[in-house]
Design an enzyme around this catalytic site. Structure first.
Site, short mmCIF file in Angstrom:
data_model
loop_
_atom_site.label_atom_id
_atom_site.label_comp_id
_atom_site.label_asym_id
_atom_site.label_seq_id
_atom_site.Cartn_x
_atom_site.Cartn_y
_atom_site.Cartn_z
N THR A 139 0.85 -1.19 0.00
CA THR A 139 0.00 0.00 0.00
C THR A 139 0.88 1.23 0.00
O THR A 139 2.07 1.16 -0.30
CB THR A 139 -0.99 -0.02 1.20
OG1 THR A 139 -1.96 1.00 1.03
CG2 THR A 139 -0.28 0.12 2.53
N ASN A 140 0.30 2.37 0.33
CA ASN A 140 1.08 3.60 0.47
C ASN A 140 0.56 4.37 1.67
O ASN A 140 -0.35 3.93 2.36
CB ASN A 140 1.06 4.42 -0.83
CG ASN A 140 -0.34 4.83 -1.20
OD1 ASN A 140 -1.07 5.42 -0.43
ND2 ASN A 140 -0.73 4.49 -2.43
N ARG A 141 1.11 5.54 1.92
CA ARG A 141 0.82 6.28 3.14
C ARG A 141 -0.42 7.18 3.07
O ARG A 141 -0.70 7.90 4.02
CB ARG A 141 2.02 7.14 3.51
CG ARG A 141 3.26 6.33 3.79
CD ARG A 141 4.43 7.25 4.11
NE ARG A 141 5.69 6.57 4.12
CZ ARG A 141 6.24 6.00 5.19
NH1 ARG A 141 5.59 6.02 6.33
NH2 ARG A 141 7.40 5.40 5.11
N ALA B 88 -4.96 7.61 -4.01
CA ALA B 88 -3.57 7.25 -4.28
C ALA B 88 -3.51 5.74 -4.51
O ALA B 88 -3.09 4.99 -3.64
CB ALA B 88 -2.69 7.65 -3.10
#
Length: 170
Positions: free
Chosen positions: A22-24, A89
């Site tokens: 995933t991402n932040r 995102a």
């Protein structure tokens, strides 16, 4: 009176039944954009990745997990939208193969081949209503304005918001 479609948050790509890539992204910005559009009289549909952030109850929310789910939701909702704000995102990569079991650490190094996910804005161009306003976001690491302008043209957007992740805020 406008119909506004907003996407927000990260997506998660499974490595195995337990682990993810995933991402932040928290989804906060997209959620706030959706709420602001609702306060200004729009009918808002928010497609939201996993987050702990709350959303005003007046905003219609559709929850998604993966980039493929986000793409499918955008594809379904986009034909009715006057405006798309693509603040999500989505993960840019996913594992080529999802493992069917959790691999124990004792088995040593895990090599994880990745493949690109679908570029949602490009893949859903044909579903846009004529005259609809398309807004994208570009979070870059260096040269954000140049990279954002390239995305603006390549993805057929009306507006793009550029952010440089390396920029220091004073």
């Amino acid at each position: 009176g406008k119909r506004v479609l907003v996407t927000a948050g990260a997506t998660r790509e499974a490595i195995d039944p337990i682990r993810i890539i995933t991402n932040r992204s928290s989804g906060k910005m997209g959620i706030r954009i959706a709420e602001a559009a609702w306060r200004r009289g729009a009918s808002v549909h928010l497609i939201l990745g996993p987050t702990v952030e709350s959303v005003a109850p007046e905003v219609s929310v559709e929850r998604v997990e993966s980039t493929a789910e986000l793409e499918a939701a955008v594809r379904r909702s986009l034909p009715a939208a006057d405006v798309l704000v693509m603040a999500a995102a989505p993960a840019d990569y996913r594992p080529v193969k999802v493992l069917d079991r959790k691999r124990p650490r004792s088995e040593g190094v895990l090599e994880l081949p990745l493949e690109p996910t679908t570029d949602i804005l490009t893949a859903t161009r044909e579903f846009r209503r004529p005259g609809a306003v398309m807004v994208g976001f570009a979070l870059e690491t260096g040269d954000a304005p140049i990279k954002a302008l390239s995305k603006l043209a390549r993805k057929g957007l009306d507006l793009i918001v550029a952010n440089d992740a390396l920029e220091q805020v004073a």
